[in-house]
Design an enzyme around this catalytic site. Sequence first.
Site, short mmCIF file in Angstrom:
data_model
loop_
_atom_site.label_atom_id
_atom_site.label_comp_id
_atom_site.label_asym_id
_atom_site.label_seq_id
_atom_site.Cartn_x
_atom_site.Cartn_y
_atom_site.Cartn_z
N LYS A 8 -64.14 -25.45 121.64
CA LYS A 8 -65.28 -25.15 122.52
C LYS A 8 -64.83 -25.17 123.97
O LYS A 8 -63.85 -25.82 124.33
CB LYS A 8 -66.43 -26.14 122.31
CG LYS A 8 -66.14 -27.60 122.68
CD LYS A 8 -66.33 -27.92 124.17
CE LYS A 8 -65.92 -29.36 124.48
NZ LYS A 8 -65.31 -29.50 125.81
N ASP A 132 -69.50 -34.75 121.79
CA ASP A 132 -69.69 -33.31 121.62
C ASP A 132 -69.63 -32.87 120.16
O ASP A 132 -69.75 -31.69 119.86
CB ASP A 132 -68.68 -32.51 122.46
CG ASP A 132 -67.27 -33.05 122.37
OD1 ASP A 132 -66.99 -33.85 121.47
OD2 ASP A 132 -66.44 -32.66 123.22
#
Length: 288
Positions: A8, A132
Amino acid sequence: MHFLSPAKLNLFLQILGRREDDFHEIVTRYQAIAFGDQLSLSISSRDSLQVINACHLETPSNSIWKSVALFRRYTGITTPVSWRVVKQIPVGAGLAGGSSNAATALFALNQIFKTGLSDEEMRSLAEQIGMDTPFFFSTGAALGVARGEKIIALEESVSDRYVLYFSSEGVLTSRAFAVVQPSDCSSRKNLEYTQNDLEKPVFRLRLDLKEKKHWLESLWAELPVHIGLTGSGATLFVRYPEILEEDPSYAAQIQRAVTLSGGLLTSPIRRDPTAWYSIYSESALAAT
């Protein structure tokens, strides 16, 4: 069973101040990208983990085993499993490699044992692993608020391209946040959606990354791009609208810049809520 474990990017990250629990309040824009590790899972006679390209990660503290422990506690299923990870995401790169592996492992376990856990259930388990990790149970684009673990899904798709620049040395997230000063933080009334407030503290720790960004800025100077740090680094990335590639002049300049800089060109990736992220065919993954 074979799965992509995607990296990401933080397209922006703003620090709003320190919380009462001593963590920092942030708002960030997560984006999954079409680059990552390859993760394979099979039922076995005993638990095992093989990590290609990073054998030092074959330890009981690997985030995959955290997912296994949570899954077993939640479902009561204790059947041994075997994992194989082809590692492409660098450690300490700001690309959430460990978090992605953990999330992908949860999804894989749910698939192989047909337990029918919802995304919400898996997201709740993921919150116990990393800040995350829950993001990966979105569609691949989301805002992260609070400490970054509270996810607000974004439905709009982006038509961007990204060029990644890795570093041979990672940056610990805890170390980056430890040197954040009040002057590094953003005002809630003045959010900038391309800014990473961790850049200044990280650049104080790592002058080489600051110099590398300046070099990239000079190399890409003739193109309308954004250059920034993802997360706490150490990966820098160039972002530009994909439509630029339709202009032959821009396309040639982009190709030249990518070639000269040695960057890795990639794109955003989205996830269907009923499936997992994929840029590889099942047969292609099985052949690796």
